[in-house]
Design a protein around this motif. Structure first.
Motif, PDB file in Angstrom:
ATOM      1  N   GLY A  37     -51.615 -64.251 -51.646  1.00  0.00           N
ATOM      2  CA  GLY A  37     -50.257 -64.666 -52.495  1.00  0.00           C
ATOM      3  C   GLY A  37     -49.013 -64.036 -52.412  1.00  0.00           C
ATOM      4  N   GLU A  38     -48.904 -62.913 -51.564  1.00  0.00           N
ATOM      5  CA  GLU A  38     -47.650 -62.364 -51.231  1.00  0.00           C
ATOM      6  C   GLU A  38     -47.442 -62.347 -50.172  1.00  0.00           C
ATOM      7  N   TYR A  39     -45.833 -62.779 -49.762  1.00  0.00           N
ATOM      8  CA  TYR A  39     -45.381 -63.000 -48.578  1.00  0.00           C
ATOM      9  C   TYR A  39     -44.145 -62.214 -48.068  1.00  0.00           C
ATOM     10  N   LEU A  40     -44.010 -61.977 -46.814  1.00  0.00           N
ATOM     11  CA  LEU A  40     -42.689 -61.560 -46.460  1.00  0.00           C
ATOM     12  C   LEU A  40     -41.837 -62.206 -46.772  1.00  0.00           C
ATOM     13  N   ARG A  41     -40.684 -61.569 -47.306  1.00  0.00           N
ATOM     14  CA  ARG A  41     -39.617 -62.436 -47.636  1.00  0.00           C
ATOM     15  C   ARG A  41     -38.239 -61.677 -47.542  1.00  0.00           C
ATOM     16  N   HIS A  42     -37.004 -62.203 -47.631  1.00  0.00           N
ATOM     17  CA  HIS A  42     -35.895 -61.408 -47.701  1.00  0.00           C
ATOM     18  C   HIS A  42     -35.290 -61.402 -48.976  1.00  0.00           C
ATOM     19  N   ARG A  43     -34.627 -60.507 -49.223  1.00  0.00           N
ATOM     20  CA  ARG A  43     -33.957 -60.338 -50.459  1.00  0.00           C
ATOM     21  C   ARG A  43     -32.602 -59.281 -50.115  1.00  0.00           C
ATOM     22  N   ASP A  44     -31.281 -59.954 -50.289  1.00  0.00           N
ATOM     23  CA  ASP A  44     -30.231 -59.068 -50.117  1.00  0.00           C
ATOM     24  C   ASP A  44     -30.211 -58.412 -48.545  1.00  0.00           C
ATOM     25  N   SER A  45     -31.001 -59.192 -47.672  1.00  0.00           N
ATOM     26  CA  SER A  45     -30.968 -58.759 -46.229  1.00  0.00           C
ATOM     27  C   SER A  45     -32.099 -57.963 -45.955  1.00  0.00           C
ATOM     28  N   ARG A  46     -32.627 -57.138 -46.888  1.00  0.00           N
ATOM     29  CA  ARG A  46     -33.813 -56.379 -46.804  1.00  0.00           C
ATOM     30  C   ARG A  46     -35.174 -57.172 -46.985  1.00  0.00           C
TER      31      ARG A  46
END
Length: 781
Positions: free
Chosen positions: A695-704
């Motif tokens: 239920g948790e995925y790779l995602r980008h946030r503020d480029s990180r």
């Protein structure tokens, strides 16, 4: 003054002897027109920047080349050079004296004119010179031709007005002045009124609210250009003579469709001959004004890679006598839109090729609207070829016909903008004038094989009746594509909803422009990367761009990254063409690939050319789409040499890379394992679910990049990556930022932009490898 050479110069370049004969004739005629005493008193002004050609402009014989390559005759006389000049109030009549001198055809605002002074809506420009008609022209009509004069021009010969005043800054016009001529010396006077943006005419980027010398500000608008700005010339013709020659290729039946218009040609017929290397390949006869199908068997098609041109001759025939002959040339090619792998694309000669070009404003620091020499005019187009581009968008300006000749000869696809009116909504009189001028421009450039698309309006400037105008242009010239509005997503523009393409502007971009069921997708403007070159700035310190770069190397890296993104991301998604802003700096815009003075190429030409050619080649030979195994666990391995034992893993929520091998612990192996599933925001892309945190995925946030749980539109988009081919693996781009790639750097994982200015965008030499991942068997099945 008569030449026995073949009719006119050979634009296709395969008859050098004939060309030299015509040039020799021109030189002989010009000697009769020069006035050394007058020229000796004239001096140029100092240009704010000098191009490589500034010092090569002759005083009294500038631009000596034959000005109309697609309708040539051997006899002509160039009137370019030193004219007497005066400025009066806008409503005044002809002045009693002309106290200044100007070098025609350079505008009064330019240094090359020798005037270099601002012109306002309160001024009227006056030009005057004398000439003698060569004795060899006796018995023929004499035409006085103007390549272009901005804006309203009135002509007198020996004190008599020659026809009606001409309104329009971008189309050629002329008069039969035979009734006004006298034996010996003749005098021609021209008045020009140019209100620029305060009037209702087409002005393009011109604005007359600033000094003609370098100054801060100005933005995307530039110095105005008033008065005569293209070649002025005399031409003797028979009483019955060809006035226009339209050449439209047809590859469906391998014919060249020719339409010959003529003056005084009652009861006469037309013969059109197509040849190459002196060998006739086809000939046909027909009526004046009717379409004639000239056979061109097994045609050698024209393309940017092979810009083959046929020679064309049109004869006006009365009985068995040829009363007039004109020379021309033609390229056999087609342009249309068609489905290619179920995507609507522009197709050249029936095949899709990505069109990669630049925005070309056509401004010069020494001549403003007029290139100093023909070699200079050619050079900007040659620069496109040298950098690997196959297309140019001529931005809200129409160049002299020799510019189109060079585009035809060198092999560059041309998008031709109709110059915009001022940004306000035009009144009824302005609309009538603008549309009439647009039709005349279309007529004058119908025969250019390079010209493949008309661009009606730009970013809503002076916009009105978008759909009607697009339909009108398509009906008036069905042989080309039509763009109803460049930048439909920008600046309050209203999309007419029709035409052949949907055209977005995205800075820096490339963004995401998608085709529709009826229109191909094009990116009419993007980029705007800037770098100032000391010693080559129009106003030092005053330049701006859409994204400044810290060095020339960074500029190249960033530009190549944009082109690579087009190749990997936008083109496979349906984009068919892109226009980079821009080929040269212009006044205070410093986002050119060349400086405004054309002295410095600001990018690594070899790398830029390689990137463009890779983009073009990929459109012809697209790689197979990347398909990842959804529903399966996999591990993503680094492919950068020296780091190929590292894998993408998460640690306390952050994505990193770490060495994983058979001796690694179970937690590390599990952290380095991901379940590939259809993209949460787009099922044609992918999302990566943690093996040990379902239920948790790779995602980008503020480029990180993180491993996180979440929901909603933004999260789903941030957690979706699209797959592209990579050398030895797969490259993954962020769904919402298609120019940003999943990258490892210093063990951390980011979404990074090739050539970007952030620390995680750095190390350009390893960028490609750092953004390529090998999809391996999972460490934790």
């Amino acid at each position: 003054m008569h030449s026995s050479a073949l009719p006119g110069p050979s634009p296709a370049g395969r008859r050098p002897i004939a060309l030299l004969a015509v040039l020799a004739l021109a030189a002989a005629v010009l000697l009769a027109f020069q006035t050394p005493a007058r020229a000796a008193t004239w001096t140029p002004r100092s240009a704010p920047m000098t191009t490589p050609w500034t010092s090569q402009v002759p005083v009294d014989n500038p631009l000596p080349e034959y000005p109309r390559p697609q309708l040539t005759r051997p006899d002509w006389a160039n009137l370019n050079g030193i004219w007497d000049f005066a400025v009066t109030a806008a409503g005044a009549g002809q002045p009693a004296s002309f106290n200044e001198q100007i070098r025609v055809p350079f505008v009064a605002e330019s240094a090359l004119s020798g005037i270099q002074r601002q012109v306002s809506q309160n001024d009227k420009l006056w030009y005057k010179r004398t000439f003698t008609v060569p004795a060899g022209w006796n018995g023929r009509r004499v035409l006085l031709n103007f390549g272009a004069s901005d804006w309203q021009s009135t002509v007198w010969v020996n004190g008599q007005q020659a026809g009606a005043a001409h309104s329009g800054g971008y189309d050629a016009f002329g008069y039969d002045i035979t009734p006004y001529l006298t034996t010996g010396t003749n005098t021609v006077v021209v008045s020009v009124y140019d209100p620029t943006q305060t009037g209702g005419g087409a002005v393009g980027k011109q604005r007359n609210n600033n000094s003609v010398t370098p100054h801060s500000g100005g933005g995307i608008f530039y110095t105005a250009a008033s008065g005569i700005w293209q070649t002025v010339w005399l031409e003797p013709v028979a009483p019955a003579h060809v006035s226009r020659l339209d050449l439209v290729p047809n590859l469906t039946d391998n014919t060249l469709r020719a339409t010959v218009l003529a003056d005084g040609a009652n009861g006469q017929t037309v013969r059109v001959t197509v040849s190459t290397g002196g060998t006739v390949v086809g000939t046909a006869t027909g009526a004046v004004g009717g379409q004639i199908a000239v056979p061109v068997p097994n045609p050698h098609v024209w393309s940017p890679e092979d810009p083959f041109l046929y020679d064309v001759r049109a004869d006006l025939v009365s009985g068995s006598t040829t009363v007039d002959s004109v020379g021309s040339y033609a390229g056999m090619r087609t342009i249309a839109v068609a489905k290619v792998n179920n995507v609507l694309r522009p197709v050249l000669n029936g095949k899709f090729v990505f069109q990669t070009g630049t925005l070309d404003q056509g401004y010069w620091p020494d001549g403003i609207y007029t290139a100093p020499t023909d070699a200079a005019l050619r050079s900007d187009l040659q620069a496109h070829k040298d950098l690997g581009f196959n297309m140019v968008r001529k931005h809200i300006k129409v160049e002299p016909q020799r510019w189109f000749y060079w585009a035809d000869k060198l092999g560059l696809l041309v998008w031709q903008d109709m110059p915009a009116m001022d940004t306000r909504t035009p009144d009824a009189a302005a609309r009538t004038q603008w549309e009439a001028e647009y039709h005349r421009i279309i007529d004058q450039h119908r025969s250019s094989p390079a010209l493949i698309q008309w661009v009606d309006e730009n970013e809503g400037w002076g916009q009105y009746d978008q759909a009607r105008i697009a339909n009108d242009v398509k009906a008036y010239d069905p042989s080309r594509l039509v763009d109803n509005m460049s930048g439909v997503n920008c600046c309050g523009a209203v999309d007419g909803g029709n035409g052949d393409v949907v055209d977005n502007h995205v800075y820096v971009g490339p963004g995401s422009t998608l085709p529709t069921a009826t229109r191909a997708a094009v990116l009419g403007e993007y980029g705007g990367l800037g770098f100032r070159i000391p010693g080559h700035e129009w106003f030092p310190g005053g330049g701006f761009s859409y994204e400044d770069q810290p060095s020339q190397a960074a500029l190249t890296d960033r530009f190549v990254g944009l082109i690579d993104s087009l190749r990997d991301n936008q083109m496979p998604a349906g984009l068919s063409a892109s226009v980079y802003t821009e080929i040269t700096d212009v006044e205070n815009e410093v986002n050119g690939l060349l400086t405004y003075d054309r002295q410095v190429v600001k990018v690594d030409a070899a790398r830029v050319k390689a990137a463009n050619l890779a983009l073009i080649n990929a459109s012809r030979n697209p790689p197979a789409p990347v398909t990842l195994p959804t529903g399966q666990y996999k591990s993503l391995r680094v492919t950068t040499p020296g780091y190929t034992n590292r894998y993408l893993r998460h640690y306390t929520g952050l994505a990193n890379t770490e060495v994983v091998d058979a001796n690694s612990g179970a937690v590390l192996k599990s952290d380095a394992t991901w379940k590939i599933v259809p993209g949460l925001a787009d099922g044609s892309c992918y999302s990566f679910e943690s093996r040990n945190y379902p239920g948790e995925y790779l995602r980008h946030r503020d480029s990180r990049v993180y491993r996180e749980a979440g929901s909603g539109t933004l999260y789903n988009s941030d957690a979706t990556f699209c797959a592209h081919p990579g050398n030895g693996g797969v490259r993954l781009t962020a769904l919402a930022y298609p120019d940003r790639y999943l990258r490892h750097i210093n063990s951390e994982v980011w979404i990074a932009t090739q050539g970007g200015n952030n620390p995680w965008d750095g190390n350009p030499g390893s960028f490609l490898a750092d953004t390529t991942w090998s999809v391996d068997a999972p460490w934790a099945p």
